[in-house]
Design a protein around this motif. Structure first.
Motif, PDB file in Angstrom:
ATOM      1  N   PRO A 151       0.398  12.219  13.059  1.00 14.07           N
ATOM      2  CA  PRO A 151      -0.264  11.690  11.542  1.00 14.07           C
ATOM      3  C   PRO A 151       0.666  11.302  10.501  1.00 14.07           C
ATOM      4  N   ILE A 152       1.719  12.416  10.564  1.00  9.18           N
ATOM      5  CA  ILE A 152       2.309  12.356   9.183  1.00  9.18           C
ATOM      6  C   ILE A 152       3.309  11.262   9.488  1.00  9.18           C
ATOM      7  N   ALA A 153       4.011  10.957  10.433  1.00  6.37           N
ATOM      8  CA  ALA A 153       4.960  10.020  10.748  1.00  6.37           C
ATOM      9  C   ALA A 153       4.197   8.521  10.840  1.00  6.37           C
ATOM     10  N   LEU A 154       2.900   8.580  11.207  1.00  2.00           N
ATOM     11  CA  LEU A 154       2.209   7.181  11.049  1.00  2.00           C
ATOM     12  C   LEU A 154       1.722   6.818   9.588  1.00  2.00           C
ATOM     13  N   GLY A 155       1.334   7.926   9.111  1.00  3.15           N
ATOM     14  CA  GLY A 155       1.243   8.052   7.555  1.00  3.15           C
ATOM     15  C   GLY A 155       2.057   7.126   6.839  1.00  3.15           C
ATOM     16  N   ILE A 156       3.268   7.882   6.976  1.00  2.00           N
ATOM     17  CA  ILE A 156       4.503   7.041   6.406  1.00  2.00           C
ATOM     18  C   ILE A 156       4.663   5.745   6.576  1.00  2.00           C
ATOM     19  N   LEU A 157       4.692   5.524   7.801  1.00  2.00           N
ATOM     20  CA  LEU A 157       4.808   3.918   8.440  1.00  2.00           C
ATOM     21  C   LEU A 157       3.771   2.910   7.546  1.00  2.00           C
ATOM     22  N   ALA A 158       2.548   3.480   7.580  1.00  2.00           N
ATOM     23  CA  ALA A 158       1.273   2.596   7.176  1.00  2.00           C
ATOM     24  C   ALA A 158       1.570   2.565   5.418  1.00  2.00           C
ATOM     25  N   ALA A 159       1.801   3.665   4.857  1.00  5.19           N
ATOM     26  CA  ALA A 159       1.910   3.677   3.501  1.00  5.19           C
ATOM     27  C   ALA A 159       3.181   2.906   3.010  1.00  5.19           C
ATOM     28  N   MET A 212       0.953  -1.299   0.040  1.00  7.22           N
ATOM     29  CA  MET A 212       0.080   0.059  -0.092  1.00  7.22           C
ATOM     30  C   MET A 212       0.892   1.201  -0.020  1.00  7.22           C
ATOM     31  N   SER A 213       0.770   2.156  -0.910  1.00  6.78           N
ATOM     32  CA  SER A 213       1.515   3.437  -0.930  1.00  6.78           C
ATOM     33  C   SER A 213       0.768   4.725  -0.541  1.00  6.78           C
ATOM     34  N   LEU A 214      -0.471   4.619  -0.254  1.00  6.47           N
ATOM     35  CA  LEU A 214      -1.264   5.576   0.105  1.00  6.47           C
ATOM     36  C   LEU A 214      -1.793   5.309   1.647  1.00  6.47           C
ATOM     37  N   ALA A 215      -1.781   6.260   2.503  1.00  6.17           N
ATOM     38  CA  ALA A 215      -2.382   6.258   3.738  1.00  6.17           C
ATOM     39  C   ALA A 215      -3.091   7.495   3.930  1.00  6.17           C
ATOM     40  N   VAL A 216      -4.195   7.227   4.695  1.00  5.20           N
ATOM     41  CA  VAL A 216      -5.085   8.434   5.297  1.00  5.20           C
ATOM     42  C   VAL A 216      -5.538   8.377   6.555  1.00  5.20           C
ATOM     43  N   LEU A 217      -5.063   9.329   7.293  1.00  4.39           N
ATOM     44  CA  LEU A 217      -5.284   9.523   8.873  1.00  4.39           C
ATOM     45  C   LEU A 217      -6.197  10.761   8.900  1.00  4.39           C
ATOM     46  N   THR A 218      -6.740  11.034  10.261  1.00  2.00           N
ATOM     47  CA  THR A 218      -7.600  12.007  10.607  1.00  2.00           C
ATOM     48  C   THR A 218      -6.866  12.926  11.629  1.00  2.00           C
ATOM     49  N   SER A 219      -6.928  14.081  11.537  1.00  2.00           N
ATOM     50  CA  SER A 219      -6.474  15.064  12.662  1.00  2.00           C
ATOM     51  C   SER A 219      -7.498  16.326  12.504  1.00  2.00           C
ATOM     52  N   ARG A 220      -6.947  17.220  13.479  1.00  2.00           N
ATOM     53  CA  ARG A 220      -7.729  18.517  13.704  1.00  2.00           C
ATOM     54  C   ARG A 220      -6.701  19.557  13.460  1.00  2.00           C
ATOM     55  N   ALA A 221      -7.223  20.779  12.807  1.00  2.00           N
ATOM     56  CA  ALA A 221      -6.635  22.180  12.868  1.00  2.00           C
ATOM     57  C   ALA A 221      -7.260  22.903  13.976  1.00  2.00           C
ATOM     58  N   LEU A 222      -6.914  24.135  14.082  1.00  2.00           N
ATOM     59  CA  LEU A 222      -7.719  25.046  15.029  1.00  2.00           C
ATOM     60  C   LEU A 222      -7.919  26.275  14.346  1.00  2.00           C
ATOM     61  N   ALA A 223      -9.083  26.674  14.478  1.00  2.00           N
ATOM     62  CA  ALA A 223      -9.547  28.248  13.722  1.00  2.00           C
ATOM     63  C   ALA A 223     -10.211  28.706  14.965  1.00  2.00           C
ATOM     64  N   GLY A 224      -9.633  29.752  15.748  1.00  2.00           N
ATOM     65  CA  GLY A 224     -10.266  30.174  16.868  1.00  2.00           C
ATOM     66  C   GLY A 224     -10.418  28.987  17.983  1.00  2.00           C
ATOM     67  N   MET A 225     -11.985  29.168  18.003  1.00  2.00           N
ATOM     68  CA  MET A 225     -12.439  28.003  19.042  1.00  2.00           C
ATOM     69  C   MET A 225     -12.753  26.899  18.199  1.00  2.00           C
ATOM     70  N   GLN A 226     -12.857  26.943  16.859  1.00  2.00           N
ATOM     71  CA  GLN A 226     -13.113  25.644  16.163  1.00  2.00           C
ATOM     72  C   GLN A 226     -12.005  24.850  15.936  1.00  2.00           C
ATOM     73  N   ALA A 227     -12.353  23.484  15.670  1.00  2.00           N
ATOM     74  CA  ALA A 227     -11.165  22.643  15.110  1.00  2.00           C
ATOM     75  C   ALA A 227     -11.549  21.695  14.006  1.00  2.00           C
ATOM     76  N   PRO A 228     -11.604  22.367  13.056  1.00  2.00           N
ATOM     77  CA  PRO A 228     -12.177  21.678  11.703  1.00  2.00           C
ATOM     78  C   PRO A 228     -11.218  20.216  11.559  1.00  2.00           C
ATOM     79  N   GLU A 229     -12.027  19.223  10.914  1.00  2.00           N
ATOM     80  CA  GLU A 229     -11.215  18.242  10.695  1.00  2.00           C
ATOM     81  C   GLU A 229     -10.422  18.180   9.557  1.00  2.00           C
ATOM     82  N   VAL A 230      -8.873  17.459   9.518  1.00  2.00           N
ATOM     83  CA  VAL A 230      -8.051  17.728   8.450  1.00  2.00           C
ATOM     84  C   VAL A 230      -7.703  16.211   8.241  1.00  2.00           C
ATOM     85  N   LEU A 231      -7.922  15.678   6.908  1.00  2.00           N
ATOM     86  CA  LEU A 231      -7.237  14.447   6.345  1.00  2.00           C
ATOM     87  C   LEU A 231      -5.873  14.782   6.292  1.00  2.00           C
ATOM     88  N   VAL A 232      -4.954  13.607   6.562  1.00  2.00           N
ATOM     89  CA  VAL A 232      -3.556  13.753   6.244  1.00  2.00           C
ATOM     90  C   VAL A 232      -3.507  12.576   5.359  1.00  2.00           C
TER      91      VAL A 232
END
Length: 507
Positions: free
Chosen positions: A84-92, A1-21
């Motif tokens: 999440p970036i490190a885990l994505g590299i290991l999974a991919a 598998m050469s592609l891995a997708v993980l989920t994290s969060r950004a910060l935008a004020g009090m909001q924390a929108p979902e980010v796909l890594v």
């Protein structure tokens, strides 16, 4: 598998929108590229991730590595995406299983040795996870640094899995038995009641203490005017101790704001914030801001106390930024690239000297300030801002003999009991504090008797009050009646409320 997708969060004020890594490995010359509007801290994660993987005993793939942080138009900042970036590299690259990654969200900054370092905003991110999971029905567990586990676990119904290192996280996914998997963390907020300075420490000043009690009971703002050394700062420092206990929702709101600046610890759970910025503070320091907007003092004082000492010494433009949040309880920070909205339900307690030298009205008659200099000094506070401060009182100096002979005053605990009773009465009647009543609700709940109405009209005519000042006096009178367990507002309640609305420039 050469592609891995993980989920994290950004910060935008009090909001924390979902980010796909999204991590993709391709053939070609070795490279490491991060796209998706990353700021400098995120771009620098390439070197942290490479060193962390190698020092943890993993192979860093010599291939074309592309990391996409989606959505692409959302700015990404801080080192929370390292994990999440490190885990994505290991999974991919096939160095760890990837079949259950979609059941988790990840956040954590990596050290070069692979240890996990704390991040800011963990509580806001957990709030967003809980909210999004409720909407979608898909609840994920949250893997994050152990230093952030206590605050994140304050949000119920979210599985918090703390880890100390990258290797520990990888072991969790590779292990077949439960003994080596990450254990769910339980919140352990402080069990002892909050400790505040005691009001009994302040000798004398019965009128000022009464004003503090009224302000606490109705969530009113207060300005104390008096010579130096009369106890204004001492009174303000003890104000939080007579406020009603924080509810769980209020405590979580306050903690979430504090976590955005890494300023929250579970030892401060349900302790009302007390912020006292110096008079040299800028407008940005007070309301928040920056290229990546962060909360200022008024938001850090959310559900607590904002004390502004030496009020006229603040820059006038800085004080004017208080006008909107005093009315709305929120502050919106707009920048060219982004906008952030922060809560700002705080109680303003301010203190000032009556004149440039500070001794106007003092028994020593030391003041030699001219009427023009006194007017200029008091004029540093604009009329619109002064109009929004519910209560304005004088704090007089005590004679040395009176100060030495004063017995210990009433304790904060005794005052807090009366405040709590009055506050509970307000919530049972209208569902909110008196200070938050709208105009229509004032007409319903704050109508005085005939003699009280006549007194209020006379005062409004003589003192040239605005409609806002009229309504604020009515709300203060309603609070005074609640403290007296009175079902309606009488003339005595209106008279006391008028005394708390002195025209400062007419002193």
């Amino acid at each position: 598998m050469s592609l891995a997708v993980l989920t994290s969060r950004a910060l935008a004020g009090m909001q924390a929108p979902e980010v796909l890594v999204e991590v993709h490995l391709a053939n070609g010359l070795p490279s490491f590229t991060i796209v998706g509007l990353p700021e400098t801290e995120v771009k620098e994660s390439k070197d942290r991730v490479r060193a962390a993987l190698q020092n943890a005993g993993f192979e860093f793939p010599a291939r074309r590595i592309t990391v996409n942080l989606a959505p692409a138009d959302l700015p990404k900042e801080s080192g929370r995406f390292d994990l999440p970036i490190a885990l994505g590299i290991l999974a991919a690259s096939g160095q760890m299983p990837a079949d259950s990654l979609d059941q988790y969200e990840f956040a954590g900054e990596l050290s070069l040795s692979g240890e996990l370092r704390p991040i800011r905003g963990a509580l806001a991110m957990t709030f967003a996870m809980h909210r999004d999971g409720g909407h979608s029905g898909k609840h994920r567990a949250f893997i994050l640094p152990r230093a952030n586990a206590d605050e994140a676990a304050l949000v119920n119904d979210v599985a918090i899995l703390p880890a100390d290192s990258l290797l520990q996280v990888c072991t969790h996914f590779a292990a077949s038995d439960s003994t080596t998997k990450l254990a769910r963390h339980q919140a352990t907020p402080a069990a002892t009641p909050p400790a505040y300075p005691d009001l009994a420490d302040v000798k004398g000043q019965a009128q000022a203490k009464r004003a503090l009690e009224v302000a606490a009971a109705g969530s009113h703002s207060l300005l104390m005017i008096g010579p130096p050394g009369t106890g204004k700062s001492m009174l303000a420092a003890r104000f939080a101790g007579i406020l009603p206990p924080m509810t769980d929702d209020e405590a979580l709101e306050s903690a979430a704001v504090q976590s955005l600046t890494s300023g929250f610890t579970t030892a401060r759970w349900k302790i009302r914030p007390y912020r006292a910025p110096h008079h040299t503070a800028s407008g940005v320091a007070l309301v928040g801001g920056g290229s990546a907007p962060r909360p200022g003092e008024i938001s850090l004082a959310h559900r607590g106390v904002l004390f502004l000492d030496e009020l006229p010494e603040f820059n006038r433009a800085v004080l004017e930024v208080l006008r909107e949040p005093l009315e709305s309880g929120r502050i919106t920070i707009s920048r060219a690239a982004r906008q952030a909205d922060f809560p700002a339900h705080f109680q303003l307690i301010a203190a000032m000297n009556p004149c440039p030298c500070g001794f106007l009205g003092h028994a020593s008659n030391k003041c030699r300030c001219t009427p023009d200099s006194i007017a200029r000094y008091q004029g540093r506070i604009s009329g619109p801002l002064l109009d929004r401060i519910d209560m304005q009182i004088q704090v007089g100096a005590l004679a040395h003999g009176d100060l030495a002979g004063q017995a210990e005053g009433e304790s904060s605990h005794a005052v807090a009991q009366r405040v709590l009773h009055a506050s509970s009465r307000q919530h049972a009647r209208q569902g909110k504090h008196n200070n938050l009543l709208t105009v229509s609700e004032i007409d319903t709940h704050c109508r005085p008797d005939a003699s009280g109405e006549q007194l209020l009209r006379t005062a409004m005519t003589r003192l040239n009050w605005s409609a806002r000042a009229y309504h604020r006096v009515l709300k203060v009178a309603r609070t005074i009646a609640d403290l007296a367990d009175a079902p309606s507002i009488a003339q005595t309640h209106v008279a006391e409320a008028i005394q708390y609305r002195r025209a400062m420039r007419e002193q």
